[in-house]
Design a protein around this motif. Structure first.
Motif, short mmCIF file in Angstrom:
data_model
loop_
_atom_site.label_atom_id
_atom_site.label_comp_id
_atom_site.label_asym_id
_atom_site.label_seq_id
_atom_site.Cartn_x
_atom_site.Cartn_y
_atom_site.Cartn_z
N SER A 101 -30.38 -2.09 -13.90
CA SER A 101 -29.01 -2.32 -14.33
C SER A 101 -28.36 -1.03 -14.81
N GLY A 156 -20.91 -9.82 -8.67
CA GLY A 156 -20.28 -11.15 -8.71
C GLY A 156 -19.19 -11.26 -7.67
N ASP A 157 -18.76 -12.46 -7.39
CA ASP A 157 -17.89 -12.80 -6.27
C ASP A 157 -16.76 -11.79 -6.06
N VAL A 212 -30.58 -15.74 -11.40
CA VAL A 212 -29.30 -16.16 -10.80
C VAL A 212 -29.59 -16.66 -9.39
N PRO A 216 -23.19 -14.20 -4.91
CA PRO A 216 -23.21 -14.94 -6.18
C PRO A 216 -21.86 -14.93 -6.88
N ARG A 217 -21.69 -15.91 -7.79
CA ARG A 217 -20.47 -15.97 -8.60
C ARG A 217 -20.54 -14.99 -9.77
N GLN A 218 -21.75 -14.59 -10.15
CA GLN A 218 -21.94 -13.61 -11.22
C GLN A 218 -22.91 -12.55 -10.73
N ASP A 219 -22.95 -11.42 -11.40
CA ASP A 219 -23.85 -10.35 -10.98
C ASP A 219 -25.29 -10.87 -10.88
N ARG A 220 -25.97 -10.46 -9.82
CA ARG A 220 -27.35 -10.90 -9.59
C ARG A 220 -28.20 -9.66 -9.31
#
Length: 305
Positions: free
Chosen positions: A54, A171-172, A200, A252-256
């Motif tokens: 990260s 994310g998206d 996620v 993904p809808r959020q960071d993965r």
């Protein structure tokens, strides 16, 4: 909505190696995916790897591009690759960082002052993962009615082309109408892959890749376990008995974040059908091929080279 699969759990520390080998065989014939526990890579190290991953992906793009991939090591930017080469859309919505074998001095590393302990964390992780996968391959050999050291004897593990791939799926990001995947449909190239995710969701498999329309099933992450899947070269060795299963990652809808460990044979290893996996009525389906030749062709297609 696709169904969520429940894969069997393989305990790498089990003393009953033949029962575990038989379970591996059954699952590799069925769908080529399973969970691996007691693998020897402790949770503290895995947490450090995710933290360091990260930290790297949070750097400005101009800093990351200083380590852009060379010799298949280093940073690949968003949309730089397209795993499903039949798609006409732009590349996959992910960025990644490759860390290859530690013995050839080809890896690229962030500066220590920018990311302290980053390199030593990744090198320790590489060593631990290679140890786990070597033990797993001995069980896979047993599952194929071979001697435990078969893959050593055929030269696959002399200097295996083993790569960590740190992955970040933002994310998206998709504001257009075209369908973009985090990782489009593909099979892995090598022997086996170990995968750990941050939980996620997004990973899916298609068990019957030749059937249309394709049916996709969710693969949930499992705390403390690696997700293991079979690669193309193992499918080649086993004449299709073990499945190199098609899989993908939805945007993904959020960071993965995830970490994959791709285990490919040593570059000069010849992958050819095992005698026990072919008969007169079921001749070899794939011609013998040198590992490096197969890998280079797949990489060329993926990156549009």
């Amino acid at each position: 909505m696709p169904d969520a699969l429940q894969f069997p759990i393989i305990d790498l520390s089990s003393p009953d190696r033949f029962s575990i080998a038989n379970l591996i065989r059954q699952r590799c014939v069925d769908h080529g995916f399973f969970y691996l526990v007691n693998h020897g890579v402790d949770e503290e190290l895995i947490s450090k790897v995710f933290e360091q991953s990260s930290n790297f992906f949070s750097l400005p793009i101009e800093e990351k591009m200083k380590l852009v991939t060379k010799n298949h090591r280093g940073y690949t930017a968003l949309h730089a690759e397209k795993l499903d080469t039949t798609l006409t859309t732009r590349g996959d919505s992910k960025e990644s960082f490759y860390i290859g074998p530690l013995t050839d001095d080809l890896n690229q590393w962030p500066l220590e002052e920018d990311l302290p302990s980053w390199r030593c964390t990744m090198e320790t992780n590489h060593q631990k993962l290679l140890s786990a996968v070597t033990k797993l391959l001995s069980l896979i050999a047993l599952s194929l009615k071979l001697e435990e050291d078969f893959f050593e004897k055929v030269g696959a593990l002399i200097e295996p082309l083993a790569f960590i791939r740190l992955l970040h799926y933002p994310g998206d990001l998709n504001s257009s109408s075209e369908e973009i995947f985090g990782a489009s449909a593909h099979s892995d190239y090598g022997m086996v892959t170990l995968l750990v995710t941050d939980g996620v969701p997004g990973l899916q498999i298609c068990r019957e890749k030749s059937k249309q329309p394709r049916v996709w099933e969710d693969v949930p992450s499992m705390s403390g376990a690696f997700i293991v899947n079979i690669g193309d070269m193992m499918e080649g060795w086993t004449n299709g008995l073990f499945r190199s299963t098609l899989h993908r990652v939805l945007q993904p809808r959020q960071d993965r974040y995830s970490v994959a460990f791709f285990t490919n044979p040593s570059k000069d290893c010849i992958v050819e059908c095992l005698e026990s996996c072919c008969t007169e009525s079921c001749p070899p389906r794939f011609p013998p091929i040198k590992a490096i030749d197969y890998l280079e062709e797949r990489v060329r297609l993926t990156y549009g080279l």
